[in-house]
Design a protein around this motif. Structure first.
Motif, PDB file in Angstrom:
ATOM      1  N   PRO A  51      79.516  52.966  54.339  1.00 23.70           N
ATOM      2  CA  PRO A  51      80.637  52.247  53.711  1.00 23.70           C
ATOM      3  C   PRO A  51      81.810  53.162  53.376  1.00 23.70           C
ATOM      4  O   PRO A  51      82.969  52.751  53.481  1.00 23.70           O
ATOM      5  N   THR A  52      81.524  54.410  52.961  1.00 18.63           N
ATOM      6  CA  THR A  52      82.617  55.330  52.651  1.00 18.63           C
ATOM      7  C   THR A  52      83.410  55.667  53.902  1.00 18.63           C
ATOM      8  O   THR A  52      84.638  55.760  53.869  1.00 18.63           O
ATOM      9  N   GLU A  53      82.704  55.827  55.008  1.00 17.64           N
ATOM     10  CA  GLU A  53      83.379  56.124  56.276  1.00 17.64           C
ATOM     11  C   GLU A  53      84.275  54.959  56.687  1.00 17.64           C
ATOM     12  O   GLU A  53      85.389  55.162  57.186  1.00 17.64           O
ATOM     13  N   LYS A  54      83.795  53.743  56.447  1.00 17.17           N
ATOM     14  CA  LYS A  54      84.598  52.572  56.790  1.00 17.17           C
ATOM     15  C   LYS A  54      85.844  52.498  55.914  1.00 17.17           C
ATOM     16  O   LYS A  54      86.936  52.184  56.394  1.00 17.17           O
ATOM     17  N   ALA A  59      91.765  53.751  54.965  1.00 15.91           N
ATOM     18  CA  ALA A  59      92.783  54.560  54.287  1.00 15.91           C
ATOM     19  C   ALA A  59      93.649  55.298  55.305  1.00 15.91           C
ATOM     20  O   ALA A  59      94.873  55.420  55.129  1.00 15.91           O
ATOM     21  N   LEU A  60      93.038  55.796  56.373  1.00 17.59           N
ATOM     22  CA  LEU A  60      93.811  56.464  57.428  1.00 17.59           C
ATOM     23  C   LEU A  60      94.763  55.477  58.099  1.00 17.59           C
ATOM     24  O   LEU A  60      95.936  55.803  58.361  1.00 17.59           O
ATOM     25  N   LEU A  61      94.266  54.284  58.358  1.00 16.41           N
ATOM     26  CA  LEU A  61      95.103  53.257  58.981  1.00 16.41           C
ATOM     27  C   LEU A  61      96.263  52.875  58.075  1.00 16.41           C
ATOM     28  O   LEU A  61      97.393  52.686  58.534  1.00 16.41           O
ATOM     29  N   MET A 111      94.323  62.674  49.878  1.00 14.81           N
ATOM     30  CA  MET A 111      94.120  63.991  49.286  1.00 14.81           C
ATOM     31  C   MET A 111      93.494  63.894  47.906  1.00 14.81           C
ATOM     32  O   MET A 111      92.674  64.740  47.525  1.00 14.81           O
ATOM     33  N   ASP A 112      93.838  62.849  47.143  1.00 13.33           N
ATOM     34  CA  ASP A 112      93.364  62.744  45.766  1.00 13.33           C
ATOM     35  C   ASP A 112      91.931  62.229  45.676  1.00 13.33           C
ATOM     36  O   ASP A 112      91.222  62.536  44.717  1.00 13.33           O
ATOM     37  N   ASP A 113      91.514  61.426  46.648  1.00 15.83           N
ATOM     38  CA  ASP A 113      90.156  60.881  46.626  1.00 15.83           C
ATOM     39  C   ASP A 113      89.202  61.929  47.207  1.00 15.83           C
ATOM     40  O   ASP A 113      89.236  62.234  48.393  1.00 15.83           O
ATOM     41  N   GLY A 114      88.340  62.464  46.348  1.00 16.77           N
ATOM     42  CA  GLY A 114      87.442  63.535  46.778  1.00 16.77           C
ATOM     43  C   GLY A 114      86.516  63.130  47.914  1.00 16.77           C
ATOM     44  O   GLY A 114      86.249  63.923  48.821  1.00 16.77           O
ATOM     45  N   ASP A 115      86.005  61.887  47.879  1.00 10.98           N
ATOM     46  CA  ASP A 115      85.106  61.414  48.937  1.00 10.98           C
ATOM     47  C   ASP A 115      85.822  61.386  50.282  1.00 10.98           C
ATOM     48  O   ASP A 115      85.237  61.730  51.316  1.00 10.98           O
ATOM     49  N   TYR A 116      87.076  60.958  50.273  1.00  8.34           N
ATOM     50  CA  TYR A 116      87.850  60.931  51.510  1.00  8.34           C
ATOM     51  C   TYR A 116      88.178  62.353  51.974  1.00  8.34           C
ATOM     52  O   TYR A 116      87.973  62.710  53.135  1.00  8.34           O
ATOM     53  N   TYR A 117      88.713  63.142  51.048  1.00 12.79           N
ATOM     54  CA  TYR A 117      89.237  64.465  51.399  1.00 12.79           C
ATOM     55  C   TYR A 117      88.159  65.344  52.025  1.00 12.79           C
ATOM     56  O   TYR A 117      88.412  66.045  53.015  1.00 12.79           O
ATOM     57  N   GLN A 118      86.950  65.328  51.466  1.00  9.63           N
ATOM     58  CA  GLN A 118      85.885  66.198  51.967  1.00  9.63           C
ATOM     59  C   GLN A 118      85.403  65.796  53.357  1.00  9.63           C
ATOM     60  O   GLN A 118      84.811  66.604  54.065  1.00  9.63           O
TER      61      GLN A 118
END
Length: 230
Positions: A51-54, A59-61, A111-118
């Motif tokens: 789900p995080t990847e989705k 977010a990238l889109l 950048m601010d969301d740690g789950d996304y950024y990592q």
């Protein structure tokens, strides 16, 4: 196979006592239940998408669409600015009724969301702060609430910056979807940054050329394409 599974033959089964038969059936049912329990536990982990990847892909889109939206706004501002500089007597909208540059926080959220950024590729993690810094500097210089439409040079540089951001974000989606290898992604990502430097250094005549005009592209740039869902 039968011996490995300890399944008795018909002759052996007929010779077994009733308790032995019941023990075998109970053991078989217990092993089968255990296998099914393990399968049902592993099934979501194997076949269900992360789900995080989705959410990261979304977010990238969103960041891609934000950059495109700002570029469309800049195109309109540049046309007004060119008419003004050519001496046309036109009414320039005030900050109350436009033009106002509207943007979202989609890029900053990456950048601010740690789950996304990592989860982002090393190249994008390194470049994100610079993308945000350069974009903000150009937008502040131009003026968000009441852009100075006569600053065609700033409009041009901002358009180049946004185009590079878009290309790099599209490359990130292609990498994450498996459409592109990491080596190819890194090659095209670096090529996009190199092209940005070349285009920003090559000053357009009087900085009044086509806002969306390009200097000759690096060969690798043609490999950047928008993945499905764009």
């Amino acid at each position: 196979m039968r011996n490995w599974l300890l399944i008795p033959t018909k002759e052996q089964w007929d010779k077994w006592s009733l308790p032995s038969k019941l023990t075998f059936v109970g053991t078989f049912v217990g092993v089968l239940s255990l296998l099914l329990a393990v399968l049902f536990f592993l099934w979501p982990l194997i076949f269900t998408s992360d789900p995080t990847e989705k959410r990261l892909d979304g977010a990238l889109l969103a960041a891609i669409e934000d950059a495109k939206s700002i570029r469309n706004q800049l195109s309109s501002l540049k046309q007004i600015g060119e008419l003004k500089l050519e001496g046309n007597d036109i009414a320039v909208p005030s900050s109350k009724d436009g033009p106002v540059i509207v943007e979202s926080s989609a890029m900053k959220q990456l950048m601010d969301d740690g789950d996304y950024y990592q989860r982002l590729s090393p190249l994008l993690r390194e470049r994100l702060p610079k993308f945000i810094q350069i974009r903000n500097a150009l937008l502040n210089g131009l003026g968000r609430a009441q852009p100075d439409i006569t600053q065609l040079g700033t409009l041009r540089l901002l358009d180049i910056e946004l185009e590079t951001e878009t290309d790099c974000l599209i490359l990130e989606r292609q990498l994450r979807s498996g459409e592109m290898t990491k080596d190819r992604h890194d090659e095209l990502f670096n090529a996009a940054l190199e092209l940005q430097v070349l285009r920003m250094r090559s000053r357009a005549p009087s900085d009044r050329g086509n806002l969306s005009g390009h200097t000759p592209n690096l060969p690798a740039e043609s490999q950047i394409k928008e993945p499905p869902g764009q």
